[in-house]
Design a protein around this motif. Structure first.
Motif, short mmCIF file in Angstrom:
data_model
loop_
_atom_site.label_atom_id
_atom_site.label_comp_id
_atom_site.label_asym_id
_atom_site.label_seq_id
_atom_site.Cartn_x
_atom_site.Cartn_y
_atom_site.Cartn_z
N PRO A 27 0.38 -1.04 -0.12
CA PRO A 27 -0.36 0.00 0.17
C PRO A 27 0.92 1.61 0.23
O PRO A 27 2.55 1.16 0.84
N LYS A 30 0.19 6.19 4.21
CA LYS A 30 -0.43 7.52 4.64
C LYS A 30 0.64 9.00 4.94
O LYS A 30 0.03 10.11 4.80
N LEU A 31 1.73 8.41 5.45
CA LEU A 31 2.53 9.49 6.29
C LEU A 31 2.95 10.36 4.94
O LEU A 31 3.34 11.36 4.76
N ASP A 32 3.57 9.31 4.05
CA ASP A 32 5.27 9.73 3.30
C ASP A 32 4.28 10.37 1.83
O ASP A 32 5.01 11.14 1.44
N ASP A 33 3.34 9.37 1.52
CA ASP A 33 2.62 9.52 -0.60
C ASP A 33 2.40 10.44 0.05
O ASP A 33 1.68 11.50 0.42
N ASP A 34 2.15 11.85 -1.15
CA ASP A 34 1.90 12.83 -1.55
C ASP A 34 -0.01 12.22 -2.35
O ASP A 34 -0.77 12.29 -1.84
N GLY A 88 -3.60 2.13 2.54
CA GLY A 88 -3.37 1.00 3.57
C GLY A 88 -3.92 1.31 4.82
O GLY A 88 -5.24 2.37 4.93
N ASP A 90 -3.37 1.62 7.81
CA ASP A 90 -3.80 2.30 9.20
C ASP A 90 -4.44 4.10 9.00
O ASP A 90 -4.80 4.62 10.04
N ASN A 151 -5.66 17.45 8.75
CA ASN A 151 -4.69 18.14 7.54
C ASN A 151 -3.59 17.10 7.49
O ASN A 151 -2.69 17.54 6.47
N ASN A 152 -3.79 16.48 8.00
CA ASN A 152 -2.45 14.96 8.52
C ASN A 152 -2.89 14.40 6.83
O ASN A 152 -2.33 13.84 6.16
N ILE A 154 -4.83 15.92 3.99
CA ILE A 154 -4.85 16.98 3.24
C ILE A 154 -3.66 17.28 2.84
O ILE A 154 -3.51 18.27 1.44
N GLN A 155 -2.90 17.73 3.89
CA GLN A 155 -1.63 17.50 3.27
C GLN A 155 -1.43 19.55 2.72
O GLN A 155 -0.32 20.10 2.08
N GLY A 156 -2.57 20.13 3.17
CA GLY A 156 -2.32 22.09 3.24
C GLY A 156 -2.97 21.99 1.80
O GLY A 156 -2.95 23.48 1.40
#
Lengths: 390, 353
Positions: A27, A30-34, A88, A90, A151-152, A154-156
């Motif tokens: 997968p 969640k944290l690193d991919d755009d 993923g 998570d 926003n975790n 959405i990433q801004g």
């Protein structure tokens, strides 16, 4: 990309085989991919599922194409699996929901700007403001139920504020309809509408499946309410499609839509592994398109150019933040309402919608309750200075 | 080189884009040239000979997705020069390390400022009130049905519950609560066995990749003969033993150990996240130990409580086996805590953490 629908052959369907392990790969992170990698995954899963849906309808309505449709559907099923399984474990269901709404917002905003028909473009902007508001309501739920910041996910890229309030989205069925595009509509118009129908269908089905998984009654209420609006959106976008198209014509447009979107994803993907999937599936879809093209020519005896024009793909959906466009649309069109197929000001809204709304909101509005006094803040509303701690 | 047991990953560099291709997916004819044991780099040779057809560079793109059962590529003489694949040794399991985590607001401060500007315009902060939510939730709580019922005991407990005196009613209710909590422990120990199955699999994946990071321990600080794997297997066996002992106890009490009691159901809902973490291939051994620590803490408290309930209900015959189970769980807790602390303090930056 320079793809020509009428010339490029892609991978023959007979060579389109995947093992279970091919389908169930790694997968994304969640944290690193755009965030737009997730957006593309959600969008393409929706399109694959809609492609399956279109073919299932075609199967029921066309004796001569049954075998080819069955063969195509098997591959589409496995493509959808490959794509959807990229999400993923998570991701909590609400986090995935946030991803779905971001997809709806950014894809619809891009489509609204690409759409050459001004009436249909207004239709895209209209529903855009509703999905935009859903993001705000779900962000409030995520914060207040799970203690997480939307926003975790959405990433801004996308604002988290209200637009046309969800409480006002509930319309009487006749006011969900739009005027369909005509048979002479450009290919871009057809692809835009099919894309959005697929996206909304998937969102609706997802909410209908996960809504009952929540223990919290407010979450169950909110998913019930917004699933109902997504069902309206399926009608809203679905009514854009020309009802006079034949089944095989719809199949042809559906396959063209997949080619167009895979090519757009391939051009803009930042994750190399996911990009390789888009590349492979683009070739698969070109192969599917050839099957649809052959059926259309042989069974309908019509010139595909009637449906596809010169076979060149229109400009792609832009997977990027459309913040400025959305803000301008909010400022200009939040007060719009529907009266039949017309967009009208608030005071001219169809009377039956008002009566319907009073009935469904009679015991309260879940979307209003869950977001009462909510303002998005980086790190959740518990970061606000006014919140007391021991 | 034995196929399927190597960890060499070639990266085909093409047009500035790197695509990793698991070696085991390479078609016959392509193998690293003498990479040697522990080699970090190698080159691919096209040995040719069995070529079905010659394909251009573009076909390399699909190697990452095609399995060997679909031999679309067997030879490409031009690729050897124009597209030299590079072999790079990678860890079998990835360590948790600093990287491009995109979740924080600080990374995208300009965008976050624009988001806050929108908030000021369209939903300006006012005092937070979740009163409406609280009222709605309370209305549901007041009107709610229970999760379900406690399965009726077949014999003595049922008779006790059915008798009329206030004292006996109380005893009956206590007996039912005791049965419900017994059902909870049965479910927890059964799931705990499966949690340890998953943890052992995770441990073995790391161990087989050459990482031996858990020292022998029995939780007492004394020297032990047991390996870490044997300890994990022993704990798993003890969880299973507790499950079976509980089942026998329930049968002796005249109840059905296969029934799912309300507390068993709720405990399963509570522990569903534990299973998700331990079975996720991406989680590290330390993350899994941290998760099993939650289970062991809960298990310890659960056995303490169950022992007290047994005593209250007058089931003295259960005192010894329940005490023994609690002592075992206390040892499990110490072992897991020790291992977790050790990993976090001495193995940071490795695949185990």
């Amino acid at each position: 990309m320079g793809i020509d629908l009428l010339r490029d052959k892609g991978t023959p369907v007979s060579q389109q085989r995947m093992s279970w392990k091919d389908m169930v790969g790694k997968p994304i992170s969640k944290l690193d991919d755009d965030a737009f990698t997730r957006v593309r995954i959600i969008l393409m899963n929706g399109l694959e599922l809609d492609s399956l849906r279109t073919k299932q309808v075609a199967l029921r309505m066309n004796r001569d194409a049954r075998v080819q449709l069955a063969e195509l559907m098997r591959v589409e099923q496995h493509q959808a699996t490959t794509i959807n399984w990229l999400i993923g474990a998570d991701h909590s269901p609400i986090e995935t929901t946030i991803g779905y709404e971001q997809t709806a917002i950014e894809v619809t905003a891009s489509v609204a700007q690409l759409e050459p028909d001004t009436y249909l473009a207004c239709g895209y902007r209209y529903a855009l403001l509703e999905d935009f508001d859903h993001l705000y309501r779900y962000a409030a739920l995520l914060d207040r139920l799970e203690g997480k910041d939307a926003n975790n996910i959405i990433q801004g890229y996308t604002d988290i504020v209200p637009a046309r309030p969800t409480i006002a989205h509930h319309r009487a069925p006749e006011h969900d309809l739009l005027r369909p595009y005509g048979s002479d509509a450009p290919l871009a118009t057809k692809l835009n509408a099919v894309t959005l129908v697929g996206g909304e269908y998937q969102t609706h089905d997802y909410y209908m499946n996960i809504g009952p998984l929540f223990a919290d009654p407010l979450a169950r209420q909110l998913y019930a309410e917004i699933a109902s609006v997504e069902s309206q959106h399926i009608t809203h976008y679905g009514s854009m499609l020309n009802p006079d198209e034949s089944v095989l014509e719809k199949l042809l447009v559906s396959e063209a839509c997949e080619v167009w979107n895979y090519a757009g994803c391939l051009e803009q993907e930042s994750n190399p592994r996911v990009k390789a999937i888009w590349e492979k599936f683009l070739d698969y879809e070109l192969g599917h398109f050839q099957v649809a093209l052959k059926l259309f020519k042989e069974l309908e005896r019509r010139d595909p150019a009637e449906v596809l024009g010169d076979g060149r793909l229109p400009p792609f959906i832009q997977f990027e933040s459309h913040r400025r466009f959305v803000r301008e649309t909010i400022a200009r069109e939040t007060s719009l309402r529907k009266d039949g197929v017309q967009f009208v000001q608030e005071d001219a809204e169809g009377a039956s919608s008002i009566a319907y709304r009073e009935a469904v909101n009679a015991a309260g509005s879940p979307s209003s309750t869950v977001s009462h006094t909510y303002s998005w803040m980086p790190g959740t509303e518990l970061m606000r200075s006014g919140v007391k701690a021991a | 080189m034995e196929r399927g047991h190597n960890r060499l990953v070639p990266a085909a560099v093409m047009g500035g884009t790197t695509r990793r291709i698991p070696l085991m997916l390479l078609p016959p004819g392509y193998w690293p040239a003498r990479p040697g044991k522990g080699a970090r780099w190698g080159r691919v040779h096209c040995r040719g000979g069995s070529a079905r057809r010659t394909l251009g560079h573009a076909d390399w793109r699909y190697w990452s997705l095609e399995s060997l059962s679909v031999p679309t590529v067997t030879c490409c003489s031009t690729c050897k020069d124009a597209l030299p694949p590079i072999f790079k040794r990678e860890a079998y399991m990835e360590a948790t390390a600093p990287g491009p985590n995109r979740t924080g607001a600080a990374l995208v401060q300009n965008e976050v400022n624009l988001m806050l500007e929108a908030v000021r315009d369209l939903s300006p902060p006012i005092p937070i009130s979740t009163l409406q939510i609280d009222v709605e939730r309370q209305s549901y709580i007041v009107e709610a049905d229970s999760v379900g019922s406690i399965p009726p005991p077949k014999s003595s407990l049922k008779r006790a519950a059915a008798k009329g005196s206030a004292k006996t009613k109380s005893a009956g209710a206590n007996a039912e609560v005791f049965l419900d909590k017994l059902g909870e422990r049965i479910a927890f120990e059964r799931t705990g066995t499966r949690l340890y199955d998953a943890l052992i699999t995770k441990y073995l994946a790391l161990h087989n990749a050459g990482g031996e990071v858990l020292p022998p321990t029995d939780g007492t600080g004394e020297a032990v003969e047991e390996t870490a794997l044997q300890t994990l297997q022993r704990i798993r066996a003890e969880e299973l033993g507790h499950f079976r002992m509980l089942c026998e106890s329930v049968v002796k009490l005249g109840a059905d150990p296969t029934a799912q009691t309300p507390c068993a159901d709720v405990a399963a809902a509570a522990s569903s996240g534990l299973i998700q973490v331990i079975t996720d291939p991406r989680t590290t051994l330390a993350q899994c130990l941290n998760t099993i620590l939650t289970a062991e803490l809960t298990d310890n408290a659960g056995w303490e409580l169950l022992g007290q309930l047994a005593q209250e209900a007058g089931h003295n015959e259960l005192g010894v086996p329940f005490s023994q189970a609690l002592e075992a769980e206390q040892r499990h807790l110490v072992i897991i805590r020790d291992w977790l602390k050790l990993l976090l303090t001495t193995e940071a930056g490795t695949a185990a953490v």
